[in-house]
Design a protein around this motif. Sequence first.
Motif, PDB file in Angstrom:
ATOM      1  N   CYS A  51      34.598  35.288  33.935  1.00 25.97           N
ATOM      2  CA  CYS A  51      35.278  36.259  34.675  1.00 25.97           C
ATOM      3  C   CYS A  51      36.641  35.850  35.028  1.00 25.97           C
ATOM      4  O   CYS A  51      36.697  35.091  35.701  1.00 25.97           O
ATOM      5  N   CYS A  54      36.335  36.314  39.241  1.00 26.00           N
ATOM      6  CA  CYS A  54      35.576  35.406  40.063  1.00 26.00           C
ATOM      7  C   CYS A  54      34.825  34.462  39.320  1.00 26.00           C
ATOM      8  O   CYS A  54      34.046  33.687  40.075  1.00 26.00           O
ATOM      9  N   CYS A  81      31.741  42.127  34.537  1.00 20.96           N
ATOM     10  CA  CYS A  81      31.238  41.069  35.397  1.00 20.96           C
ATOM     11  C   CYS A  81      30.208  41.739  36.164  1.00 20.96           C
ATOM     12  O   CYS A  81      30.371  42.542  36.742  1.00 20.96           O
ATOM     13  N   CYS A  84      31.554  40.794  40.047  1.00 21.51           N
ATOM     14  CA  CYS A  84      32.657  41.704  40.921  1.00 21.51           C
ATOM     15  C   CYS A  84      33.044  42.771  40.166  1.00 21.51           C
ATOM     16  O   CYS A  84      33.745  43.679  40.600  1.00 21.51           O
TER      17      CYS A  84
HETATM   18 ZN   LIG Z   1      33.742  38.596  37.973  1.00 23.23          ZN
END
Ligand SMILES: [Zn+2]
Length: 353
Positions: A51, A54, A81, A84
Amino acid sequence: MTTARHGLRPRIVYRHGLRTARAVHGLRGGSTRSGDQPSTPAPHALEQAGCPLCDADQCTPFASAQDDLTGKPGRFSFVRCEACSLVYQNPRIPARDIAAWYDDEYIAHRKKTDYGVFTPLYNWAMDRHDRRKLALVRKYVPLSTRSDVLDLGCGSGTFLAKVATESGARVTGVDFKDLAHLPWMHSVEFRCGRAVAQTFDRGRFDLITLWHFLEHEYEPRATLAQARDWLAPHGRMIIEVPNLQSRTARWFGDRWPGLQAPQHTAIYDRKTLFALVQSAGLHVVDWLPWGAFPAYFYLFAGTAFKLLRGRGLNLARAVYPYFLGELLAAPVLLFEKRLNLAMQTIVVAKEEA
Ligand SMILES: [Zn+2]
């Protein structure tokens, strides 16, 4: 399905490789008519991505998209993701190989003069786009001969040329495609290369703009953190990207122009965009459910992509229906800023110490 970045990778790549070889061969055999059976890009050209917001690896499939704009073969996966909720492309074409997907037809890199009899209308529309950018910017930053402006992903540079002409500001543009030869670029200090590779003095710029650049960026956090250093203490950064939580995204689904595979690395909604700028040490001054880029383009292109099913949009042939449609849609477009049709703009500043 959950994609793990490590462990499974070699096996997945190998299996895609076998499929790819067959698919490409089939297309060469003359079945290019249909976008229904695209080949997958050669797997060695794809990389697994974590990601970009994050770094988590856990994700779930979100959409499978084609290059609806140019009709190049291939199917590209967007995932969400699990940590997040950012939607991003995975696997993806590595940054070192993506330039091949931005050929001379790429819309942000098109010159002003190649639409035949429609050139004046096209130029008018492009100039209107730059005027809208300038009007948006002036809501937040007073521009004068003392202003220093940076545009990341400046494309053909017409916005910066307009800023220089209208305000006398010093203007700098960065783009990985070298378009410095274009005649209006003489007023622009142009840097060719990736944004993260640039060096500028700390606190130099009163305004940094990213018009539909961040969603292409492979390292959005690092880019924003670096741009933050270049921003003056009183400066503003203005970022426009497609809005995943917009009406056109709902209407067009995997044919939504905001996916723009394979060039878009991540697709932001309001929440993930806020999280991204905050992770880079920026604080939000304002957020708008619209932008300088005309939402009408997404209405038109989304409809065309649905009809063409991956065969690609011939922009030169689309010019006439495009402007006719815009005329018909004019009553709706009057309310563009209230309808959350396609775009979002975030205005940010350095976080106060
Ligand atoms: Zn993420």
